[in-house]
Write an enzyme that holds these catalytic residues in place. Structure first.
Site, PDB file in Angstrom:
ATOM      1  N   ASP A   5     -13.060  -1.645  -2.457  1.00  0.00           N
ATOM      2  CA  ASP A   5     -12.178  -1.159  -1.583  1.00  0.00           C
ATOM      3  C   ASP A   5     -12.600   0.170  -1.100  1.00  0.00           C
ATOM      4  O   ASP A   5     -13.119   1.213  -1.870  1.00  0.00           O
ATOM      5  CB  ASP A   5     -10.956  -0.556  -2.601  1.00  0.00           C
ATOM      6  N   LYS A  36      -5.778  -2.215   4.141  1.00  0.00           N
ATOM      7  CA  LYS A  36      -4.962  -1.586   3.254  1.00  0.00           C
ATOM      8  C   LYS A  36      -4.370  -0.238   3.622  1.00  0.00           C
ATOM      9  O   LYS A  36      -5.071   0.387   4.231  1.00  0.00           O
ATOM     10  CB  LYS A  36      -5.927  -1.385   1.791  1.00  0.00           C
ATOM     11  N   LYS A  83      -2.737  -5.364   1.998  1.00  0.00           N
ATOM     12  CA  LYS A  83      -2.556  -4.543   0.654  1.00  0.00           C
ATOM     13  C   LYS A  83      -1.984  -3.326   1.116  1.00  0.00           C
ATOM     14  O   LYS A  83      -2.582  -2.275   1.395  1.00  0.00           O
ATOM     15  CB  LYS A  83      -3.745  -4.535   0.073  1.00  0.00           C
TER      16      LYS A  83
END
Length: 300
Positions: free
Chosen positions: A146, A209, A245
């Site tokens: 991430d 995300k 996400k």
């Protein structure tokens, strides 16, 4: 100079294929209507069990230690024995220096190891450091990475700089999933969120995300809606399915159901799978578990 302008034109051309001129008020109204009409029907035990299986169980504290991360991971191991009828969380998300601890402690199948990387959460460091950190995390066992976009580059119009960093980090990840965090609270407008979503997907993101959870506001339903619309349009144009996400500020079971509803309504049933939908949170696991079991549980 000419080559540079050609390269930046490439990103402008990518954006030109999409409507990025959005009205924040219009998005707000659409999201409010969607929540009012559709959320109640998704407030079911089946949905809550599904959401639990989409959690990236996260610990990103300055106080994390080898011992605390080991204990954190051992809870995930014990979950399978204590709740055999429920599917476990999707992943454990930690800082890169703890990837090896998680890898050596994790005993259950089907739970991935995710690491934040690339100078998380500010993304303000040398690309060489971002590459090294990502490679080290993968070497120590990370299945997923991430990263945060270079927000300063994006906001100053340096799309090329932002995109080339993502491309470089995706090359390091190879087949492992790269989740790209937009830090939507810093982007301020729906138009910026749409642009950052498209550029990130165009540059190799496997997931987009919302937030790091370290900056407020974190995830919002409006940001989620814009990002899911971008994912849908990108899929229609390219045939590539990119995951979504939400993370940061998911404080209640109802918050999670709102994000589920947005994904279901904007992207459809195909995205309701933890290969394409994750929730980044630490506190939600106990809340969902308590709701499913009908009593207060503090397992994690």
């Amino acid at each position: 100079m000419e080559e540079n302008s050609l390269r930046s034109n490439k990103y402008e051309a990518a954006l030109a294929k999409y409507n990025t001129n959005l009205s924040d008020a219009d998005i707000q109204a659409r999201v409010a209507e969607l929540i009012e009409k559709k959320v109640p029907e998704n407030n079911t035990e089946e949905v809550k069990k599904f959401l639990f299986n989409c959690i990236d169980l996260t610990t990103l504290n300055s106080t994390d230690s080898d011992e605390s991360v080991m204990r954190f991971t051992e809870k995930v191991n014990k979950f399978d024995d204590e709740y055999p009828d429920l599917k476990n969380v999707a992943a454990i998300c930690v800082y890169p220096n703890f990837a090896a601890i998680v890898k050596n402690t994790l005993e259950v199948d089907g739970v991935n190891i995710a690491c934040v990387s690339g100078g998380f959460p500010s993304s303000q460091t040398f690309i060489e450091v971002k590459v090294a950190e990502t490679a080290l995390a993968i070497g120590d066992g990370a299945d997923e990475i991430d990263i945060v976009i270079s927000i300063g580059k994006f906001l100053s119009g340096d799309y090329e700089g932002m995109c080339e960093e993502i491309q470089e980090l995706k090359e390091v990840c190879k087949e492992r999933h790269l989740k790209v965090i937009l830090e939507t609270g810093a982007l301020k407008s729906a138009s910026n969120i749409k642009k950052a979503s498209i550029l990130s997907m165009y540059s190799g993101a496997d997931f987009i995300k919302t937030s790091t959870g370290k900056q407020q506001p974190a995830a919002t339903p409006e940001a989620a809606y814009v990002m899911c619309e971008a994912i849908r349009e990108y899929y229609q144009k390219t045939g590539n399915k990119i995951g979504f996400k939400p993370a940061g500020g998911i404080n209640t079971v109802n918050d999670a159901i709102i994000y589920y509803t947005i994904v279901k309504e904007v992207l459809g049933e195909e995205w309701l799978d933890n290969r394409l939908f994750r929730l980044g949170t630490s506190r939600l696991a106990n809340l969902l578990l308590s709701d499913i079991e009908g009593e207060e549980i503090k397992f994690f």
